[in-house]
Motif scaffolding. Structure first.
Motif: not given
Length: 323
Positions: A7-9, A306-314
């Motif tokens: 997630i943090k990549k 990437d930012a939205r995907t990262g937040l979705e995964q978080l």
């Protein structure tokens, strides 16, 4: 579901830089303090809160130096509250490690918590980050109010659903909301966008706490020991639902068990089975998913990336975890 490192990549470099700055922000000229803060840094968790700050900044305009200070501010104040909480709760372990008060006693632990609070305040004041300081200070105020509200209601055993949601909104969700609002504010977002991100974080925080409360009654691959909340006479959503959907006599019997037999393993299992059989866990899960869905509704108004995907995964990581 991806692991936390996956997630943090997209923000891995920022997280690495943040960790170095966070260590620096806690440095002191007192050797004892340095030993204790070094111990704190060594046992830091998954950095979920800084990740919310960085991804929120990224989706609202971009990560900058103010974002790094905002993430450090959140972690300093959060760590301070944890140190103080362990003293208040007479807790001698956190995340499988000895707590500060277990190793250095209560007086030193309280002073260390105060020191971390002051370092967070100075970090913001010295850099003119008054907007970030206001956001996080409001969260700390709400966290204290939430804890005191819970203490008051536990004594009376009169927590209903509206009170439960108010407690967890203040106690848990306010800090995740502050992370998202800080990220947006650090990126230069306007008030409307900052509030939008704050609300997004609040919904995640509520879903997170409902999930955590479910662990007390047993789910698959549980990482939290059963019955901890019951032993502390905390009335959480699964129990609230079960009590409110039971005949009067059964409700009174269960309240009596929670009040007077909360340290008896056999009685605790009776309460846990009662909650399961009455549909308390299923109801709590449905409410958790409702808040999760509302958080996704807000997130889906932002462009894909990437930012939205990262937040979705978080969101998924914090609300669908097994421990």
């Amino acid at each position: 579901m991806p692991g936390i490192n996956d997630i943090k990549k997209p923000i891995a470099a920022d997280i690495d830089a943040f960790e170095e700055k966070f260590k620096t922000s806690m440095q002191s000229s007192v050797p004892l303090l340095d030993r204790i803060t070094h111990y704190i840094v060594k046992r830091k968790g998954k950095q979920i809160r800084p990740m919310f700050v960085f991804f929120s900044a990224s989706i609202c305009g971009g990560i900058n130096e103010s974002t790094h200070r905002g993430a450090a501010l959140v972690e300093l104040l959060h760590t301070a509250t944890l140190v103080h909480d362990d003293v208040v709760d007479n807790s001698y372990q956190r995340r499988g490690f000895f707590s500060i008060n277990a190793l250095w006693k209560n007086k030193i632990a309280v002073l260390v918590g105060d020191y971390l609070l002051s370092k967070g305040l100075l970090l913001s004041i010295n850099n003119g980050d008054f907007n970030l300081l206001k956001i996080v200070s409001e969260a700390v105020k709400q966290m204290s109010e939430g804890e005191l509200l819970q203490v008051e209601k536990v004594r009376r055993m009169d927590i209903d659903e509206p009170v439960y949601y108010e407690v967890i909104r203040q106690k848990t969700a306010s800090l995740i909301a502050a992370c998202c609002a800080c990220g947006a504010a650090s990126a230069g977002a306007d008030e409307a966008l900052i509030e939008k991100m704050r609300l997004f974080g609040e919904k995640i925080g509520i879903a997170f706490q409902i999930k955590d409360d479910m662990f007390d009654f047993g789910t698959d691959d549980v990482g939290k020991p059963l019955g901890i909340d019951i032993k502390e006479k905390k009335v959480t959503l699964p129990l609230i639902y079960a009590l409110s959907n039971s005949p009067s006599a059964e409700r009174k019997r269960m309240i009596n068990l929670v009040k007077n037999h909360n340290d008896d393993p056999v009685k605790i299992m009776q309460i846990i089975n009662f909650v399961k059989e009455t549909g308390g866990l299923k109801y709590a899960d449905s409410q958790m998913k409702k808040y999760q869905a509302e958080a996704f509704e807000i997130l889906n108004t932002f462009p894909a990336g990437d930012a939205r995907t990262g937040l979705e995964q978080l969101v998924l990581f914090t609300t669908e975890r097994n421990k």
